[in-house]
Structures are given as structure tokens and as C-alpha cells.
Write an enzyme that holds these catalytic residues in place. Structure first.
Site, PDB file in Angstrom:
ATOM      1  N   ARG A   1      10.077  -6.727   0.169  1.00 53.85           N
ATOM      2  CA  ARG A   1       9.550  -8.056   1.093  1.00 53.85           C
ATOM      3  C   ARG A   1       8.361  -8.632   0.387  1.00 53.85           C
ATOM      4  O   ARG A   1       8.182 -10.129   0.471  1.00 53.85           O
ATOM      5  CB  ARG A   1       8.957  -7.486   2.653  1.00 53.85           C
ATOM      6  CG  ARG A   1       7.746  -7.044   2.249  1.00 53.85           C
ATOM      7  CD  ARG A   1       6.652  -6.150   3.196  1.00 53.85           C
ATOM      8  NE  ARG A   1       7.985  -4.824   3.685  1.00 53.85           N
ATOM      9  CZ  ARG A   1       7.114  -4.375   5.166  1.00 53.85           C
ATOM     10  NH1 ARG A   1       6.037  -4.319   5.570  1.00 53.85           N
ATOM     11  NH2 ARG A   1       8.063  -3.229   5.258  1.00 53.85           N
ATOM     12  N   HIS A   2       8.058  -8.124  -0.590  1.00 53.37           N
ATOM     13  CA  HIS A   2       6.986  -9.600  -1.439  1.00 53.37           C
ATOM     14  C   HIS A   2       7.191  -8.708  -3.405  1.00 53.37           C
ATOM     15  O   HIS A   2       7.994 -10.041  -3.376  1.00 53.37           O
ATOM     16  CB  HIS A   2       5.785  -9.444  -0.682  1.00 53.37           C
ATOM     17  CG  HIS A   2       5.222  -7.915  -0.984  1.00 53.37           C
ATOM     18  ND1 HIS A   2       5.482  -7.123  -1.760  1.00 53.37           N
ATOM     19  CD2 HIS A   2       4.372  -6.753   0.390  1.00 53.37           C
ATOM     20  CE1 HIS A   2       4.319  -5.724  -1.725  1.00 53.37           C
ATOM     21  NE2 HIS A   2       4.199  -5.883   0.181  1.00 53.37           N
TER      22      HIS A   2
ATOM     23  N   GLU B   1      -6.750   8.185  -3.888  1.00 53.12           N
ATOM     24  CA  GLU B   1      -7.343   6.964  -3.268  1.00 53.12           C
ATOM     25  C   GLU B   1      -7.508   6.666  -2.039  1.00 53.12           C
ATOM     26  O   GLU B   1      -7.083   7.298  -0.958  1.00 53.12           O
ATOM     27  CB  GLU B   1      -6.371   5.448  -3.387  1.00 53.12           C
ATOM     28  CG  GLU B   1      -6.873   4.403  -3.032  1.00 53.12           C
ATOM     29  CD  GLU B   1      -6.146   2.654  -3.924  1.00 53.12           C
ATOM     30  OE1 GLU B   1      -5.991   3.144  -4.761  1.00 53.12           O
ATOM     31  OE2 GLU B   1      -6.245   2.144  -2.745  1.00 53.12           O
TER      32      GLU B   1
ATOM     33  N   ASP C   1       0.646  -8.412  -3.690  1.00 51.88           N
ATOM     34  CA  ASP C   1       1.714  -8.509  -3.432  1.00 51.88           C
ATOM     35  C   ASP C   1       1.900 -10.010  -2.490  1.00 51.88           C
ATOM     36  O   ASP C   1       2.952 -10.777  -2.638  1.00 51.88           O
ATOM     37  CB  ASP C   1       1.506  -7.505  -2.685  1.00 51.88           C
ATOM     38  CG  ASP C   1       1.747  -5.654  -2.858  1.00 51.88           C
ATOM     39  OD1 ASP C   1       1.958  -6.074  -4.408  1.00 51.88           O
ATOM     40  OD2 ASP C   1       1.665  -5.112  -2.488  1.00 51.88           O
ATOM     41  N   HIS C   2       0.860 -10.434  -2.035  1.00 51.87           N
ATOM     42  CA  HIS C   2       0.675 -11.345  -1.212  1.00 51.87           C
ATOM     43  C   HIS C   2       1.139 -12.921  -2.007  1.00 51.87           C
ATOM     44  O   HIS C   2       1.406 -13.513  -1.345  1.00 51.87           O
ATOM     45  CB  HIS C   2      -0.149 -11.670  -0.003  1.00 51.87           C
ATOM     46  CG  HIS C   2      -0.424  -9.872   0.432  1.00 51.87           C
ATOM     47  ND1 HIS C   2       1.211  -9.415   1.083  1.00 51.87           N
ATOM     48  CD2 HIS C   2      -0.815  -9.366   0.717  1.00 51.87           C
ATOM     49  CE1 HIS C   2       0.591  -8.162   1.882  1.00 51.87           C
ATOM     50  NE2 HIS C   2      -0.272  -8.183   1.435  1.00 51.87           N
TER      51      HIS C   2
ATOM     52  N   HIS D   1       3.245  -3.635  -5.162  1.00 51.94           N
ATOM     53  CA  HIS D   1       3.033  -2.419  -4.388  1.00 51.94           C
ATOM     54  C   HIS D   1       4.811  -2.911  -4.479  1.00 51.94           C
ATOM     55  O   HIS D   1       5.517  -4.053  -3.806  1.00 51.94           O
ATOM     56  CB  HIS D   1       2.953  -1.935  -3.041  1.00 51.94           C
ATOM     57  CG  HIS D   1       2.969  -1.600  -2.045  1.00 51.94           C
ATOM     58  ND1 HIS D   1       3.246  -0.960  -1.303  1.00 51.94           N
ATOM     59  CD2 HIS D   1       4.458  -0.647  -2.480  1.00 51.94           C
ATOM     60  CE1 HIS D   1       3.544  -0.075  -0.286  1.00 51.94           C
ATOM     61  NE2 HIS D   1       4.720   0.141  -1.714  1.00 51.94           N
TER      62      HIS D   1
ATOM     63  N   GLU E   1       2.220   0.798  -7.516  1.00 55.16           N
ATOM     64  CA  GLU E   1       1.774   1.260  -5.950  1.00 55.16           C
ATOM     65  C   GLU E   1       3.785   1.362  -5.251  1.00 55.16           C
ATOM     66  O   GLU E   1       4.749   0.221  -5.648  1.00 55.16           O
ATOM     67  CB  GLU E   1       0.902   0.200  -5.395  1.00 55.16           C
ATOM     68  CG  GLU E   1       0.326   0.966  -4.216  1.00 55.16           C
ATOM     69  CD  GLU E   1      -0.260   0.375  -3.009  1.00 55.16           C
ATOM     70  OE1 GLU E   1      -0.791  -0.455  -3.148  1.00 55.16           O
ATOM     71  OE2 GLU E   1       0.383   0.050  -1.694  1.00 55.16           O
TER      72      GLU E   1
ATOM     73  N   HIS F   1      -7.380  -0.457   1.170  1.00 60.28           N
ATOM     74  CA  HIS F   1      -6.775  -1.292   2.255  1.00 60.28           C
ATOM     75  C   HIS F   1      -7.700  -1.466   3.297  1.00 60.28           C
ATOM     76  O   HIS F   1      -8.761  -1.450   4.081  1.00 60.28           O
ATOM     77  CB  HIS F   1      -6.521  -0.462   3.271  1.00 60.28           C
ATOM     78  CG  HIS F   1      -5.264  -0.980   4.055  1.00 60.28           C
ATOM     79  ND1 HIS F   1      -4.116  -0.961   3.491  1.00 60.28           N
ATOM     80  CD2 HIS F   1      -5.332  -1.382   5.526  1.00 60.28           C
ATOM     81  CE1 HIS F   1      -3.434  -1.653   5.067  1.00 60.28           C
ATOM     82  NE2 HIS F   1      -4.173  -2.036   5.936  1.00 60.28           N
ATOM     83  N   GLY F   2      -8.144  -3.238   3.694  1.00 58.34           N
ATOM     84  CA  GLY F   2      -8.601  -3.808   4.153  1.00 58.34           C
ATOM     85  C   GLY F   2     -10.014  -4.297   3.679  1.00 58.34           C
ATOM     86  O   GLY F   2     -10.658  -4.841   4.824  1.00 58.34           O
TER      87      GLY F   2
ATOM     88  N   ARG G   1       7.934  -2.418  -2.588  1.00 62.41           N
ATOM     89  CA  ARG G   1       8.458  -1.603  -1.463  1.00 62.41           C
ATOM     90  C   ARG G   1       9.912  -1.864  -1.495  1.00 62.41           C
ATOM     91  O   ARG G   1      10.831  -2.694  -2.129  1.00 62.41           O
ATOM     92  CB  ARG G   1       7.882  -2.311  -0.223  1.00 62.41           C
ATOM     93  CG  ARG G   1       7.055  -2.865   0.445  1.00 62.41           C
ATOM     94  CD  ARG G   1       6.451  -3.723   1.132  1.00 62.41           C
ATOM     95  NE  ARG G   1       5.048  -2.611   2.013  1.00 62.41           N
ATOM     96  CZ  ARG G   1       5.373  -1.687   3.197  1.00 62.41           C
ATOM     97  NH1 ARG G   1       5.631  -1.492   2.838  1.00 62.41           N
ATOM     98  NH2 ARG G   1       3.805  -1.391   3.109  1.00 62.41           N
TER      99      ARG G   1
ATOM    100  N   ASN H   1      -5.154  -6.302  -6.108  1.00 67.97           N
ATOM    101  CA  ASN H   1      -3.154  -6.516  -5.618  1.00 67.97           C
ATOM    102  C   ASN H   1      -3.437  -8.005  -5.375  1.00 67.97           C
ATOM    103  O   ASN H   1      -3.181  -9.070  -4.570  1.00 67.97           O
ATOM    104  CB  ASN H   1      -3.499  -5.663  -4.136  1.00 67.97           C
ATOM    105  CG  ASN H   1      -2.056  -5.438  -3.617  1.00 67.97           C
ATOM    106  OD1 ASN H   1      -1.186  -6.375  -3.813  1.00 67.97           O
ATOM    107  ND2 ASN H   1      -1.585  -4.321  -2.994  1.00 67.97           N
TER     108      ASN H   1
ATOM    109  N   THR I   1       0.705  -0.800   4.400  1.00 70.60           N
ATOM    110  CA  THR I   1       0.874   0.429   4.426  1.00 70.60           C
ATOM    111  C   THR I   1      -0.177   1.385   5.131  1.00 70.60           C
ATOM    112  O   THR I   1      -1.488   1.266   5.308  1.00 70.60           O
ATOM    113  CB  THR I   1       0.123   1.173   2.602  1.00 70.60           C
ATOM    114  OG1 THR I   1       0.679   0.667   2.079  1.00 70.60           O
ATOM    115  CG2 THR I   1       0.058   2.537   3.032  1.00 70.60           C
TER     116      THR I   1
HETATM  117  N1  PXP Z   1      -4.375   0.327  -1.588  1.00 76.63           N
HETATM  118  C1  PXP Z   1      -3.014   0.788  -0.982  1.00 76.63           C
HETATM  119  C2  PXP Z   1      -2.734   1.848  -1.412  1.00 76.63           C
HETATM  120  C3  PXP Z   1      -2.400   0.227  -0.217  1.00 76.63           C
HETATM  121  O1  PXP Z   1      -1.486   0.424  -0.081  1.00 76.63           O
HETATM  122  C4  PXP Z   1      -2.918  -1.590  -0.137  1.00 76.63           C
HETATM  123  C5  PXP Z   1      -2.130  -2.851   0.473  1.00 76.63           C
HETATM  124  O2  PXP Z   1      -1.254  -2.851   0.290  1.00 76.63           O
HETATM  125  C6  PXP Z   1      -4.165  -2.121  -0.215  1.00 76.63           C
HETATM  126  C7  PXP Z   1      -4.677  -1.084  -1.572  1.00 76.63           C
HETATM  127  C8  PXP Z   1      -4.692  -3.480  -0.841  1.00 76.63           C
HETATM  128  O3  PXP Z   1      -4.908  -3.398   0.528  1.00 76.63           O
HETATM  129  P1  PXP Z   1      -5.325  -4.940   0.841  1.00 76.63           P
HETATM  130  O4  PXP Z   1      -3.872  -5.614   0.679  1.00 76.63           O
HETATM  131  O5  PXP Z   1      -5.252  -5.168   2.400  1.00 76.63           O
HETATM  132  O6  PXP Z   1      -6.622  -5.124   0.598  1.00 76.63           O
END
Ligand code: PXP
Length: 248
Positions: A50-51, A152, A10-11, A44, A71, A195-196, A46, A8, A102
Site C-alpha cells: 500500500r505504500h 522495539e 512509508d508515507h 515497511h 520492517e 509508533h505515534g 507490506r 520511516n 501496525t
Molecule cells: N516502528 C514500527 C515497528 C512501526 O510499525 C511503525 C509504523 O509503521 C513505526 C515505528 C512508526 O510509527 P509512526 O509512523 O506512527 O511514527
């Protein structure tokens, strides 16, 4: 089965947007991630942009040589864009303006009637639809009823418990994920997680064979500031492969 790594990006866009302008370019990060071993790229878009921005999605859809996982919230605006871009996958997530990220899974039971037409449109656009849900029996059954091929499972509660050193809660949450993966697999669903996740949690979760894809962003991009994106992708790939091979 080999476990796929979805990166991902996004950041990278978060950092770009902090200053405005074009740099750092999330699409460049996507190409680098693929060169380092990412199996797919997740972005993602949004509601508040924001990103990731619309033009990032357009470029990713045009340029990527690996699957793009779009996403999105199940809104008219996002679905209309997916119909144009036709990404390989669409992962439906909850979206609230005030969330920093999320924070919980999609309410697939309460939102069933809203999700049916959204999913139908994404399927008609050729997308493999995935629902981001809590690892609970009711949510998994609700996703199965919606006829999607993929879920997921939200790993946030487990990862936060691990990070905060709450051992008992972490053990409970890990068991929830493992059981959830088995139940989802039993429904014939392909099972992803995200996530995380970091190196240690990804290595540990990889020991559960029902998971076939992890989507990871924040940790990878944070670590990349210190050791470089290519290096962290290779490290994550190795951690996941070790877990899958049972060498925890
Ligand atoms: N999967 C989904 C559906 C998410 O919403 C996110 C966070 O945007 C992630 C995976 C990735 O999470 P992280 O950025 O914490 O690794």
C-alpha cells in the site's frame, strides 16, 4: 548515550501511490532525511504494497549510506527478499491486511515456533533482528527467549492516550514503557521505541536512558508538508537531544 533517530519514509510512498506514477519519491526523502541528521531509514514493505514497493526497497538497499531497517511481517515472501537485499536491520511486525497501520505488538509467545526459523534466516542474511512488541514482561521475556539482539517497544497506546487527553491512561502507559525498557535492558536487549511519536512524546520518552533508538514516520511526514522535511528532522533531533539531556 546518544539516542538515534530512525526516519520511516512509508508515507511519502503513500502520497505517491495516491496518484500513481513516481512522485514524490520516498528514496529522495530518505536521502534528505539523512542529510538533515537521520541515523537510519526505516521502510515497511507490506503484503499489499500500500505504500513502499519492492523497487523502493531495492533502491534503498543500494543507495543508502546509513543503516536500512527493513520492517516486515515474518512471511516467506518478505524473508526471501531480505535474504537478497541484506539490509542492516530487519524489524518483525505483525501484519494483518485490514490494519491501517501496525496496531499491536508481535505475539512472540504464541508465534514462537513460527518465528524461530524466520529469525534464523534473517540472522544468516546478516540482519540485526528486532521484534516489535508491547511493553509487557511476558512479551519481553518471549523476545529474549528467541535470542534476538533488539526489541522495539510499541509506543502507540501511550501516544494515543496523550493525543486524546486521557491523562491517567497516559501516565500508566508511560510507566509501562519505562518499566518495559528497564526489563528489556536487564535481559541484555537493545531497546528501541516507535509508533505515534511526535516532538513532545519523543522528548519525554528520551528521558528514559534505556532507549537507544526511536523510529518515527507519520508525524514527521505530516509536519513536513507545512515546514519541510529537513526542518522537522532537525526539530525532532533537537527534541530528542533535549529529553536525553534531561531538559524536559
Ligand atoms: N516502528 C514500527 C515497528 C512501526 O510499525 C511503525 C509504523 O509503521 C513505526 C515505528 C512508526 O510509527 P509512526 O509512523 O506512527 O511514527
Amino acid at each position: 548515550m546518544r539516542l538515534r533517530l530512525g526516519v520511516n519514509i512509508d508515507h511519502v510512498a503513500t502520497v505517491r501511490n495516491a496518484r500513481g506514477g513516481r512522485l514524490p519519491d520516498p528514496v529522495r526523502a530518505a536521502h534528505l532525511a539523512v542529510a538533515a541528521g537521520a541515523d537510519s531509514i526505516t521502510a515497511h514493505l507490506r503484503e499489499d504494497r500500500r505504500h513502499i514497493r519492492d523497487e523502493d526497497m531495492v533502491r534503498l538497499a543500494r543507495e543508502l549510506t546509513v543503516p536500512l531497517n527493513f520492517e516486515m511481517g515474518a512471511t516467506e515472501e518478505m524473508i526471501a527478499l531480505a535474504e537478497v537485499l541484506k539490509p542492516h536491520a530487519a524489524c518483525l511486525v505483525p501484519e494483518k491486511r485490514t490494519e491501517r497501520t501496525t496496531e499491536g505488538g508481535l505475539d512472540v509467545v504464541g508465534q514462537h515456533d513460527h518465528l524461530v526459523p524466520a529469525i534464523a534466516r534473517l540472522v544468516a542474511a546478516g540482519c540485526r533482528v528486532s521484534l516489535f512488541i508491547e511493553p509487557d514482561e511476558a512479551a519481553i521475556a518471549g523476545a529474549a527467549r528467541l535470542g534476538v539482539p533488539v526489541v522495539e517497544l510499541h509506543t502507540g497506546a501511550w501516544c494515543h492516550a496523550v493525543t486524546d487527553g486521557h491523562g491517567t491512561k497516559a501516565a500508566i502507559e508511560l510507566e509501562r514503557l519505562r518499566t518495559g525498557a528497564r526489563i528489556a535492558f536487564g535481559h541484555g536487549l537493545e531497546v528501541h521505541a516507535g509508533h505515534g511519536l511526535d516532538y513532545d512524546t519523543a522528548r519525554e520518552l528520551a528521558t528514559t536512558p534505556e532507549f537507544v533508538e526511536f523510529n518515527i514516520g507519520h508525524f514527521l511526514m505530516g509536519e513536513a508538508m507545512f515546514t519541510g522535511l529537513e526542518h522537522v528532522i532537525r526539530q525532532m533531533r533537537a527534541a530528542m537531544d533535549e529529553g536525553r539531556a534531561g531538559r524536559e
